[in-house]
Design an enzyme around this catalytic site. Structure first.
Site, PDB file in Angstrom:
ATOM      1  N   GLU A   2       0.842  -1.194   0.000  1.00 23.26           N
ATOM      2  CA  GLU A   2       0.000   0.000   0.000  1.00 23.26           C
ATOM      3  C   GLU A   2       0.880   1.248   0.000  1.00 23.26           C
ATOM      4  O   GLU A   2       2.089   1.152   0.251  1.00 23.26           O
ATOM      5  CB  GLU A   2      -0.913  -0.002   1.238  1.00 23.26           C
ATOM      6  CG  GLU A   2      -1.853  -1.197   1.278  1.00 23.26           C
ATOM      7  CD  GLU A   2      -2.830  -1.140   2.444  1.00 23.26           C
ATOM      8  OE1 GLU A   2      -2.779  -0.160   3.217  1.00 23.26           O
ATOM      9  OE2 GLU A   2      -3.640  -2.078   2.577  1.00 23.26           O
ATOM     10  N   GLY A  52       4.870  -1.035   2.871  1.00 18.71           N
ATOM     11  CA  GLY A  52       5.608  -1.871   1.933  1.00 18.71           C
ATOM     12  C   GLY A  52       6.080  -3.115   2.649  1.00 18.71           C
ATOM     13  O   GLY A  52       5.340  -4.084   2.826  1.00 18.71           O
ATOM     14  N   GLU A  56       9.031 -16.970  -1.639  1.00 13.35           N
ATOM     15  CA  GLU A  56       9.071 -15.764  -2.471  1.00 13.35           C
ATOM     16  C   GLU A  56      10.504 -15.298  -2.666  1.00 13.35           C
ATOM     17  O   GLU A  56      10.908 -14.915  -3.775  1.00 13.35           O
ATOM     18  CB  GLU A  56       8.230 -14.663  -1.820  1.00 13.35           C
ATOM     19  CG  GLU A  56       8.178 -13.383  -2.640  1.00 13.35           C
ATOM     20  CD  GLU A  56       7.287 -12.326  -2.025  1.00 13.35           C
ATOM     21  OE1 GLU A  56       7.202 -11.224  -2.586  1.00 13.35           O
ATOM     22  OE2 GLU A  56       6.675 -12.595  -0.964  1.00 13.35           O
TER      23      GLU A  56
END
Length: 391
Positions: free
Chosen positions: A128, A132, A243
């Site tokens: 947003e 972060g 990730e």
């Protein structure tokens, strides 16, 4: 180069299939996609038909049920040709993984077959304007309204934002509960109240659509919760190692690739009566980069192996991400320098690789956050135990 022992003959055959797909369906068109700021949905359908999306999704949900290395092959071959546009990694490695790990049977059967085929494109809605790396600080709210929730808020820097059909969306369902107030939802982007903002104009990765997303009283049923209410932050933490591993795979691949481009270029380019490769400076620069690239590849492949065994912890993933990201940026900078003025021209792949590289020190957790994780572990181990890598 040290032989990569992770891959079987089946993986190598699949790599040839993926490589042909990239040469036929991606490379000839990528320059135009960079001008357009987006890849066409048709590419996703072709990739789905070729079996390149969500390789690990089980057969019962429309997938092939293959191991993680097949996804790695797809990612590596994308980055080997400098194709930063197709957002397959977000779709496959993150969104599909979240749904597989935390989704209900209904959610899996609804979304995964479409994602495998490329009919539904996935996106991850976390960042947003004011949040972060600090995901606990998100402001997008999901407020209970009978059997439904009303979602209001804004996301930014969202990959696949212009194309996505489903979003794994991080919200606050209890603003006073800190991390325990975060809940994930699966949001269908065809829902009333959802709006896409502009396609953001970025330093690099010009062909990948990256957007602002807005939620104005988006009504979703309670059945759209992914996992459990209030467990979103913990769920996100469990996926950070994966990730960051994907980011390390990218960096290791790009580093090897740009070294190869530069060796080829300097072997042909003439200066002062000899090739650029004949200069000792060129040889030493590339030799140093090659040695570091081999080290980064060995580390990355070991982390892939650990991940597949369920043993990759967040600290080791942070180490791999930090080392490979720093090397990635160093390699594109030094290789561009060896291209001289031509390296600054967009038509040369090293120029695009340079622009694309900078995000790697931010995406998936900034380098500074990686240092915090590593340092926390280093000093906590002096007190009798490995640190938890919560952020």
């Amino acid at each position: 180069m040290i032989e990569r022992s992770l891959f079987s003959e089946e993986h190598n055959m699949f790599r040839e299939t993926v490589r042909r797909f990239m040469e036929r369906e991606v490379v000839p068109f990528h320059a135009q996609w960079e001008k357009d700021g987006i890849v066409p949905r048709e590419l996703w359908l072709k990739a789905g038909e070729a079996g390149l999306l969500c390789c690990t999704v089980p057969e019962e949900y429309g997938g092939l049920g293959l191991d993680y290395l097949f996804d790695v092959v797809v990612f590596e071959e994308l980055w080997r040709v400098g194709a930063s546009g197709p957002g397959f990694l977000i779709h496959t490695d993150l969104v599909a993984t979240y749904i597989l790990s935390f989704g209900t049977e209904e959610q899996k059967r609804h979304w995964l077959p479409k994602m495998v085929k490329g009919e539904a494109i996935g996106s991850l809605g976390m960042t947003e304007p004011h949040a972060g790396s600090d995901l606990k600080a998100i402001r997008t709210r999901a407020t209970r309204d009978g059997d439904d929730f009303l979602i209001n808020g804004q996301k930014v820097f969202i990959s696949n934002g212009q194309l996505c059909d489903v979003i794994v969306l991080a919200t606050k369902t209890d603003s006073a509960a800190g991390a325990k107030g975060v809940t994930l939802f699966l949001v269908d982007t065809h829902t009333e109240g959802f709006r896409r903002g502009k396609n953001l104009d970025k330093l690099g990765m010009h062909a990948q659509d990256t957007s602002e997303l807005f939620f104005d009283n988006v009504r979703v049923p309670a059945s759209a919760i992914l996992g459990e209410e209030g467990r979103g932050f913990q769920q996100m933490m469990t996926k950070l190692a994966q990730e960051r591993l994907a980011q390390a795979v990218r960096s290791a691949t790009v580093t090897e690739t740009v070294i190869g481009w530069t060796a080829d270029y300097t072997a042909e380019r003439k200066a002062f009566g000899q090739t650029v490769a004949d200069f000792q400076n060129t040889q030493f620069k590339l030799a140093e980069l090659q040695a570091e690239a081999v080290s980064a590849r060995v580390l990355t492949d070991k982390c892939i192996e650990l991940f597949m065994q369920g043993k990759l912890d967040p600290v080791d993933a942070a180490i791999a991400k930090m080392i490979t990201a720093n090397l990635h940026c160093k390699a594109v900078d030094e290789c561009l320098q060896l291209h001289g003025g031509w390296g600054y021209m967009w038509e040369y792949p090293i120029c695009r690789a340079y622009a694309d590289a900078r995000i790697i020190k931010i995406a998936g957790g900034s380098i500074e956050v990686m240092k915090m994780i590593i340092a926390r572990d280093l000093f906590s181990s002096r007190k009798g135990g490995r640190a938890q890598a919560a952020e």
